[in-house]
Design an enzyme around this catalytic site. Structure first.
Site, PDB file in Angstrom:
ATOM      1  N   ASP A 195     -17.715 -14.108 -31.175  1.00  0.00           N
ATOM      2  CA  ASP A 195     -16.645 -14.680 -31.933  1.00  0.00           C
ATOM      3  C   ASP A 195     -15.408 -13.514 -31.525  1.00  0.00           C
ATOM      4  OD1 ASP A 195     -15.722 -16.931 -33.686  1.00  0.00           O
ATOM      5  OD2 ASP A 195     -15.135 -15.227 -34.719  1.00  0.00           O
TER       6      ASP A 195
ATOM      7  N   HIS B   3     -23.887 -19.830 -32.467  1.00  0.00           N
ATOM      8  CA  HIS B   3     -22.847 -18.934 -32.834  1.00  0.00           C
ATOM      9  C   HIS B   3     -22.922 -17.717 -33.208  1.00  0.00           C
ATOM     10  CE1 HIS B   3     -18.522 -18.130 -32.160  1.00  0.00           C
ATOM     11  NE2 HIS B   3     -18.452 -18.036 -33.518  1.00  0.00           N
TER      12      HIS B   3
ATOM     13  N   TYR C 177      -6.227 -14.988 -37.154  1.00  0.00           N
ATOM     14  CA  TYR C 177      -6.120 -16.099 -36.385  1.00  0.00           C
ATOM     15  C   TYR C 177      -4.704 -16.199 -36.177  1.00  0.00           C
ATOM     16  CZ  TYR C 177     -10.576 -18.236 -36.440  1.00  0.00           C
ATOM     17  OH  TYR C 177     -12.079 -18.586 -36.290  1.00  0.00           O
TER      18      TYR C 177
END
Length: 419
Positions: free
Chosen positions: A204, A389, A331
């Site tokens: 990630d 993930h 983000y």
């Protein structure tokens, strides 16, 4: 402090003690022990809010296509009401935990030294919606492999920092904290700890930071291990893909079109979202819990994905540190920094020896030939049969095995091939 304000991190949530003595210090890093303690009033307020949540009616579809299902969220909230944060604190504080001042920001990190004198330093970097808790269960096997049925030759000194604005790391108050700046801070941290040569692991956002470390200080990074290599298909790859690549392309496209709305919101309006994440424990649990379920391997016989208990612990960490907004801004920052195309990615090559472990439930699958264009010294490429993930939560034993294999070349010479 008024009940409707977020605790000021880091001072209000920890009890810093004397100067750090376990590792070398530097004037810039200012390393000190950093035990954590959430005030009782915050736990009381959380219980009150959890008892007063207001939920919508059930979804009108028989699946998760409208988002996290009402029954799933109710299960999470019920588990959260039963959760014992003080037990989490006790576990946390049993791990050597520190704070360092890096590039003007207080960064919190675990630092566990191996009893083996030849151990290789290794920095592990988490992503979203995870935290340093992704790596808690692998600290023992990595630092003391002999005590966990392994070989002393596979030992690591492990450093696990919390990303800026995550967990007990300070929330940035200025622009600019993206993977490149974070990687520079990590390099400074490793120097302050006396580690001039080290390995780097991540998935990630941790893959972005680790890749940047390898690009910025290749002479210091002995090896790179990724569970989410950063390599996109070129336009021509869509013209003649192999069957496996076609499945990867379809999965990536479907995820981008139907599963990445959360990322676009955080990349464009993190502050607006942050008000809800800071004010509603149910909202935070839904926002994080949806991705814990969607991105893990929940197939029968694959381990069950990220457990409810693991999800609750991570969600509680975000809530009690007040980092719903600051982690969302990651983000916003990174999407203004990240390469915009596969061509731009490939123009930022990585020459560090690289190993990749691919888990089947990863939402961003990558083909080896895409990765080879960017990672020029790809030592091994291992496609697992289970896991997703969050391998440190879902398949910790597999992840330990993969990390051990990934860095054997760094111990035995650059010419050795691992697989």
């Amino acid at each position: 402090m008024p009940e409707n304000t977020v605790p000021s991190l880091p001072e209000d949530t920890v009890s810093p003690t004397s100067e750090h003595t376990a590792s070398p210090t530097s004037e810039n890093a200012r390393i000190e022990p950093y035990p954590i303690h959430i005030p009782d009033r915050e736990l009381t307020l959380l219980r009150t809010r959890l008892d007063a949540v207001r939920l919508p009616e059930p979804e009108t579809v028989p699946d998760a296509s409208q988002g996290i299902e009402l029954d799933r969220l109710r299960t999470l909230l019920a588990a959260w009401r039963r959760h014992d944060w003080r037990a989490t604190e006790d576990r946390w504080n049993a791990i050597p935990h520190y704070r360092a001042r890096l590039d003007g920001l207080n960064i919190a990190f675990w630092h566990v030294r191996s009893p083996e004198p030849t151990a290789l330093p290794l920095v592990l970097t988490h992503g979203w919606p995870g935290s340093v808790l992704e790596f808690e269960s692998i600290l023992g096997p990595l630092t003391d492999p002999v005590a966990h049925g392994g070989s002393a030759a596979d030992a690591f000194h492990v450093v696990v920092p919390a990303l800026p604005g995550f967990g007990f790391s300070e929330r940035p108050r200025e622009r600019g904290w993206q993977p490149a700046r974070t990687a520079r801070a990590w390099a400074q941290l490793m120097s302050a700890l006396g580690y001039e040569r080290f390995g780097a692991h991540g998935g990630d956002w941790g893959a972005f930071v680790s890749t940047e470390l390898a690009r910025q200080v290749p002479e210091r990074v002995a090896g790179l291990h990724l569970t989410m290599p950063l390599a996109s298909p070129l336009p021509e790859d869509r013209n003649a893909p192999t069957p496996a690549e076609q499945r990867m392309l379809e999965r990536r496209d479907t995820h981008l079109a139907d599963g990445y709305g959360f990322g676009m919101i955080m990349a464009t309006r993190p502050q607006t979202l942050g008000y809800a994440l800071l004010d509603s424990p149910a909202g935070l649990a839904a926002w994080l819990g949806e991705k814990f379920a969607a991105y893990s391997d929940t197939r029968p016989g694959s381990g069950g994905g990220v457990s409810v208990a693991q999800q609750v612990e991570n969600i509680a960490l975000y809530w009690l540190t007040g980092t719903g907004a600051s982690s969302s801004r990651w983000y916003w920052e990174t999407m203004r920094w990240v390469p915009r195309s596969a061509e731009e990615e490939n123009a930022q090559p990585v020459t560090t020896p690289t190993a990749c472990s691919l888990f089947p439930a990863e939402p961003w699958p990558t083909a080896r030939r895409w990765a080879e264009r960017r990672y020029h010294d790809l030592r091994f490429w291992h496609e697992m049969d289970r896991g997703g993930h969050f391998p440190g939560l879902e398949q910790p034993n597999l992840l330990v095995s993969e990390i051990r294999a990934a860095f054997r070349h760094a111990r035995h010479g650059a010419g050795d091939q691992v697989r």
